[in-house]
Scaffold this motif. Structure first.
Motif, mmCIF file in Angstrom:
data_model
loop_
_atom_site.group_PDB
_atom_site.id
_atom_site.type_symbol
_atom_site.label_atom_id
_atom_site.label_comp_id
_atom_site.label_asym_id
_atom_site.label_seq_id
_atom_site.Cartn_x
_atom_site.Cartn_y
_atom_site.Cartn_z
ATOM 1 N N LYS A 57 0.845 -1.187 0.000
ATOM 2 C CA LYS A 57 0.000 0.000 0.000
ATOM 3 C C LYS A 57 0.886 1.245 0.000
ATOM 4 C CE LYS A 57 -0.606 0.267 4.979
ATOM 5 N NZ LYS A 57 -1.535 0.443 6.053
ATOM 6 N N PRO A 58 0.333 2.402 -0.336
ATOM 7 C CA PRO A 58 1.142 3.628 -0.355
ATOM 8 C C PRO A 58 1.739 3.915 1.014
ATOM 9 C CG PRO A 58 -0.987 3.999 -1.403
ATOM 10 C CD PRO A 58 -1.052 2.648 -0.752
ATOM 11 N N ILE A 100 4.570 3.820 -3.886
ATOM 12 C CA ILE A 100 3.354 3.080 -4.233
ATOM 13 C C ILE A 100 3.749 1.693 -4.738
ATOM 14 C CG2 ILE A 100 1.966 5.131 -4.721
ATOM 15 C CD1 ILE A 100 2.423 4.611 -7.724
ATOM 16 N N VAL A 105 -2.608 0.490 -7.181
ATOM 17 C CA VAL A 105 -2.742 1.336 -6.005
ATOM 18 C C VAL A 105 -4.169 1.860 -5.944
ATOM 19 C CG1 VAL A 105 -1.987 3.456 -7.157
ATOM 20 C CG2 VAL A 105 -1.693 3.235 -4.702
ATOM 21 N N LEU A 110 -4.210 6.677 -1.651
ATOM 22 C CA LEU A 110 -3.035 7.495 -1.947
ATOM 23 C C LEU A 110 -3.313 8.980 -1.690
ATOM 24 C CD1 LEU A 110 -0.190 7.944 -3.049
ATOM 25 C CD2 LEU A 110 -1.148 7.806 -5.367
#
Length: 120
Positions: A57-58, A100, A105, A110
């Motif tokens: 994940k970001p 990212i 994503v 984000l």
């Protein structure tokens, strides 16, 4: 705030940051063709958007958290090498990388990270 977007649009594993086409009020996304695009801006603490191998994940990453790769040729001198070198030389104080995942994503996740973790 400026966010410098890195990646190679011709390599599938490295082009997601450039394909996102994010629009966030108060944020200017700058498409970087090379590392020199970043350092010609006189930003002391640049914010960078790029893919990072191995994350799900970001997330925000500092220069000190980046893992260096072995450089054998000039081609191997990647963004990590240049960020660490410019920090050591005093050209930049630090940098924040918005990392990212390489494959996909969640845009909302984000954008939320950018809004809650970065000051602009």
């Amino acid at each position: 705030m400026k966010i410098f977007v890195f990646g190679n649009e011709y390599i599938e594993q490295d082009n997601l940051a450039k394909k996102l086409d994010l629009k966030i009020g108060g944020v200017e996304f700058i498409d970087c063709k090379s590392v020199s695009d970043l350092f010609n801006t006189n930003e002391e603490n640049p914010v960078i958007l790029d893919v990072v191998e191995g994350i799900k994940k970001p997330m925000l990453i500092t220069i000190d958290q980046l893992q260096e790769t072995k450089s054998v040729t000039a081609h191997d001198m990647d963004l990590t090498f240049h960020l660490k070198m410019y920090k050591e030389l005093g050209t930049i104080k630090d940098a924040t990388i918005i990392g990212i995942p390489m494959d996909k994503v969640n845009k909302e996740e984000l954008i939320a990270l950018i809004h809650t973790q970065l000051t602009f």
